[in-house]
Motif scaffolding. Structure first.
Motif, PDB file in Angstrom:
ATOM      1  N   MET A   8      16.290 -18.874  29.773  1.00  0.00           N
ATOM      2  CA  MET A   8      17.179 -19.351  28.476  1.00  0.00           C
ATOM      3  C   MET A   8      17.365 -21.028  28.422  1.00  0.00           C
ATOM      4  O   MET A   8      17.230 -21.558  27.736  1.00  0.00           O
ATOM      5  N   GLN A   9      17.774 -21.567  29.959  1.00  0.00           N
ATOM      6  CA  GLN A   9      18.052 -22.799  30.006  1.00  0.00           C
ATOM      7  C   GLN A   9      16.952 -23.684  29.647  1.00  0.00           C
ATOM      8  O   GLN A   9      17.273 -24.682  28.922  1.00  0.00           O
ATOM      9  N   THR A  10      15.818 -23.598  30.127  1.00  0.00           N
ATOM     10  CA  THR A  10      14.784 -24.437  29.915  1.00  0.00           C
ATOM     11  C   THR A  10      14.210 -24.235  28.356  1.00  0.00           C
ATOM     12  O   THR A  10      13.645 -25.012  27.886  1.00  0.00           O
ATOM     13  N   ALA A  11      14.119 -22.994  28.042  1.00  0.00           N
ATOM     14  CA  ALA A  11      13.545 -22.860  26.580  1.00  0.00           C
ATOM     15  C   ALA A  11      14.343 -23.449  25.560  1.00  0.00           C
ATOM     16  O   ALA A  11      13.978 -24.081  24.594  1.00  0.00           O
ATOM     17  N   PHE A  12      15.705 -23.448  25.722  1.00  0.00           N
ATOM     18  CA  PHE A  12      16.785 -24.229  25.052  1.00  0.00           C
ATOM     19  C   PHE A  12      16.502 -25.604  24.813  1.00  0.00           C
ATOM     20  O   PHE A  12      16.444 -26.390  23.825  1.00  0.00           O
ATOM     21  N   VAL A  24       9.420 -15.917  40.933  1.00  0.00           N
ATOM     22  CA  VAL A  24       8.955 -17.371  40.802  1.00  0.00           C
ATOM     23  C   VAL A  24       9.855 -17.799  39.744  1.00  0.00           C
ATOM     24  O   VAL A  24       9.826 -17.471  38.688  1.00  0.00           O
ATOM     25  N   ALA A  25      10.793 -18.810  40.128  1.00  0.00           N
ATOM     26  CA  ALA A  25      11.849 -19.089  39.327  1.00  0.00           C
ATOM     27  C   ALA A  25      12.848 -20.097  39.970  1.00  0.00           C
ATOM     28  O   ALA A  25      12.819 -20.015  41.104  1.00  0.00           O
ATOM     29  N   PRO A  26      13.578 -20.937  39.211  1.00  0.00           N
ATOM     30  CA  PRO A  26      14.643 -21.628  39.899  1.00  0.00           C
ATOM     31  C   PRO A  26      15.586 -20.650  40.775  1.00  0.00           C
ATOM     32  O   PRO A  26      15.866 -19.718  40.256  1.00  0.00           O
ATOM     33  N   CYS A  72      19.455 -32.336  25.701  1.00  0.00           N
ATOM     34  CA  CYS A  72      19.492 -31.232  24.943  1.00  0.00           C
ATOM     35  C   CYS A  72      20.476 -30.444  24.869  1.00  0.00           C
ATOM     36  O   CYS A  72      20.735 -29.720  23.947  1.00  0.00           O
ATOM     37  N   PHE A  73      21.560 -30.725  25.704  1.00  0.00           N
ATOM     38  CA  PHE A  73      22.673 -29.937  25.914  1.00  0.00           C
ATOM     39  C   PHE A  73      23.906 -30.914  25.267  1.00  0.00           C
ATOM     40  O   PHE A  73      24.987 -30.582  25.735  1.00  0.00           O
ATOM     41  N   GLY A  74      23.612 -31.869  24.744  1.00  0.00           N
ATOM     42  CA  GLY A  74      24.745 -32.610  24.174  1.00  0.00           C
ATOM     43  C   GLY A  74      25.283 -33.912  25.073  1.00  0.00           C
ATOM     44  O   GLY A  74      26.086 -34.662  24.553  1.00  0.00           O
ATOM     45  N   TRP A  75      24.622 -34.014  26.307  1.00  0.00           N
ATOM     46  CA  TRP A  75      25.112 -35.181  27.308  1.00  0.00           C
ATOM     47  C   TRP A  75      24.067 -36.411  27.084  1.00  0.00           C
ATOM     48  O   TRP A  75      23.024 -36.379  26.970  1.00  0.00           O
ATOM     49  N   ASP A 134       8.486 -24.412  31.180  1.00  0.00           N
ATOM     50  CA  ASP A 134       8.668 -23.644  32.095  1.00  0.00           C
ATOM     51  C   ASP A 134       8.629 -21.874  32.158  1.00  0.00           C
ATOM     52  O   ASP A 134       9.590 -21.500  31.176  1.00  0.00           O
ATOM     53  N   ARG A 135       8.045 -21.479  32.911  1.00  0.00           N
ATOM     54  CA  ARG A 135       7.878 -19.869  32.946  1.00  0.00           C
ATOM     55  C   ARG A 135       8.407 -19.280  34.123  1.00  0.00           C
ATOM     56  O   ARG A 135       8.338 -20.189  35.165  1.00  0.00           O
ATOM     57  N   VAL A 136       8.985 -18.145  34.391  1.00  0.00           N
ATOM     58  CA  VAL A 136       9.209 -17.545  35.616  1.00  0.00           C
ATOM     59  C   VAL A 136       8.585 -16.254  35.478  1.00  0.00           C
ATOM     60  O   VAL A 136       8.184 -15.746  34.729  1.00  0.00           O
TER      61      VAL A 136
END
Length: 492
Positions: free
Chosen positions: A414-418, A444-446, A72-75, A423-425
């Protein structure tokens, strides 16, 4: 210099983080003559069979989603199989290195060590496993705790958390019994490593004692990740599946949570090995009537203090219901010359707490400065996926004490939504209505463990909600929500 009436000023039993720190400080900073006995590996539960290897397994399990998210980030990355053997080799090598670090730290501080079990003969005498005795003016017990199995027939077929780092291979399916932080952490770890994970917990919700809203989000996230989590459920019967096959008692079909045809064939094939004392697939019956076969069962049903057969009660040391050593605020037992720190006292069973108790003990006994141990407002983290970080009072505990305001937000970072993930925090502050002091913080978050360390400083300092608000946000981050929530979500 040591008291001429004794071999040592201090004899420490237990080479974990707390015992080693106490020994080093007493010897290195206060000049005491110190000895330490450890029957297993230096580093104790945390370094050898707890925090450190578990966190390395958390890191390993976290890579399972990297390939899909990276796209999703181009890799364009390639997904490969997880190599348990390679990882375990590197893990054991790292634990060996850390054990040597502990040994060197003791040696460099002038602490004499004995690699054997020790028990108390009297208030000033320790007996080693080889029959020799050593005397000391003070004795410190820091033997930690150990995982326990439930009182259930065939419970020896299951493993406990100490065993999981030494598996020859990962199981295809795993049943975890328990709902505490150890059970939940290993459920997330093993699921991330590709194992089919089922978890039974007899309570209504996992992570009892933690903030209700926070643990609810963790449970939801665990189920979303593919963990088959059953609350209100316990194990009532278990046996080797091969024995049930031989006894003419079929394990049932998939519809009844039984073994598949392929599993049944595997069971018959493994019967000979199982009879030779090697465990095979395990049949389990649960309290809801379901039956299923698992490759492995992990009991994460609690830990007890390691005080068995140490001679403690014989010399007058008082033990609690679970075998914990009863101590006062200075870690002193009912026998004035005997002290105890860490999990063996069952106060707050965390490695940093044991270390602080060891330092306070050394300062009290050898520094001439009586130092009580501060067990208030201790931050902690649960390394589930996502992690939970917590410090202070939960919403439930706080509202039982006084009127409070709750500031809470849950959102997609932001990272997971993109990446299109669900996933929610959660970021949550519990605030006293009267004093405005932040009584608790729950995340509750990474990387919640990293975040709660910083929040813990503020809560420990008893900062008010307005002082949180006066702190400028770091944008764009998840944690900025802790200083931008202006209106309470609810009052209680």
């Amino acid at each position: 210099m040591a008291d001429t009436d004794f071999d040592y000023d201090l004899f420490v039993i237990g080479g974990g983080s707390g015992g080693v720190r106490a020994a080093r400080v007493a010897a290195g900073e206060h000049g005491a003559k110190v000895a330490l006995a450890e029957e297993d590996r230096y580093g104790g539960t945390c370094v050898i069979r707890g925090c450190v290897p578990k966190k390395l397994m958390v890191f390993a399990s976290g890579y399972s989603d990297v390939v899909d998210e990276a796209k999703c980030f181009g890799w364009d990355l390639k997904q490969g199989p997880f190599d348990w053997h390679d990882f375990r080799y590197r893990l054991m090598k790292e634990l060996d290195r850390l054990e040597q670090v502990y040994r060197k730290l003791l040696a460099n501080s002038g602490v004499e060590t004995f690699d054997q079990r020790a028990r108390l003969r009297d208030a000033h005498t320790v007996e080693l496993a080889d029959g020799t005795t050593k005397t000391a003016k003070h004795i410190l017990v820091a033997t930690g705790g150990h995982p326990v199995r439930p009182d259930l027939p065939n419970a020896d077929l299951g493993i406990v958390s100490d065993d999981i780092f030494h598996l020859e291979k990962l199981p295809k399916s795993l049943l975890i019994i328990g709902g505490g932080y150890i059970a939940c952490e290993f459920a997330c770890i093993m699921r991330g490593l590709g194992v089919e994970v089922t978890q039974y917990y007899r309570g209504a919700q996992i992570l009892r004692g933690f903030d209700e809203e926070a643990r609810g989000l963790v449970a939801e996230s665990m189920r979303d990740s593919g963990i088959d989590l059953h609350t209100g459920t316990n194990i009532v019967e278990m046996s080797l599946a091969s024995e049930r096959e031989e006894g003419g008692q079929p394990t049932g079909s998939d519809a009844t949570m039984g073994a598949s045809a392929q599993q049944a064939a595997d069971l018959r094939e493994s019967a000979e090995g199982a009879k030779a004392g090697q465990s095979g697939p395990i049949w389990v019956k649960s309290t809801n009537g379901g039956e299923k076969v698992f490759d492995m069962v992990l009991f994460a049903t609690g830990r007890d203090p390691s005080t068995h057969d140490m001679g403690l009660e014989d010399i007058g040391v008082k033990l609690g219901r679970r075998g914990e050593i009863e101590v006062d605020e200075y870690s002193q037992t009912a026998v004035p010359s005997v002290y105890a720190i860490g999990d063996v006292t069952d106060r707050v069973n965390l490695t940093p707490v044991a270390i602080r108790e060891g330092m306070a003990f050394a300062e009290t006994v050898f520094g001439g400065n009586p130092t009580p141990v501060d067990h208030e407002l201790i931050p902690s983290a649960i390394f589930t996926q996502p992690e939970m970080g917590t410090v202070g009072l939960s919403e439930e505990d706080a509202r039982d004490r006084e009127p409070v305001e709750i500031y809470c937000t849950s959102f997609k970072p932001m990272q997971t939504a993109f990446a299109g993930k669900a996933d929610r925090v959660l970021m949550k502050l519990v605030v006293s209505k009267e004093t405005r002091v932040v009584l608790g913080c729950h995340i509750v978050a990474p990387h919640a463990g990293e975040l709660i360390q910083m929040a813990g400083i503020a809560v420990k300092a008893k900062l008010t909600k307005e002082q949180f608000d006066a702190t400028c946000a770091v944008h764009p981050t998840m944690s900025e929500e802790l200083v931008t929530m202006r209106k309470p979500t609810r009052t209680a």
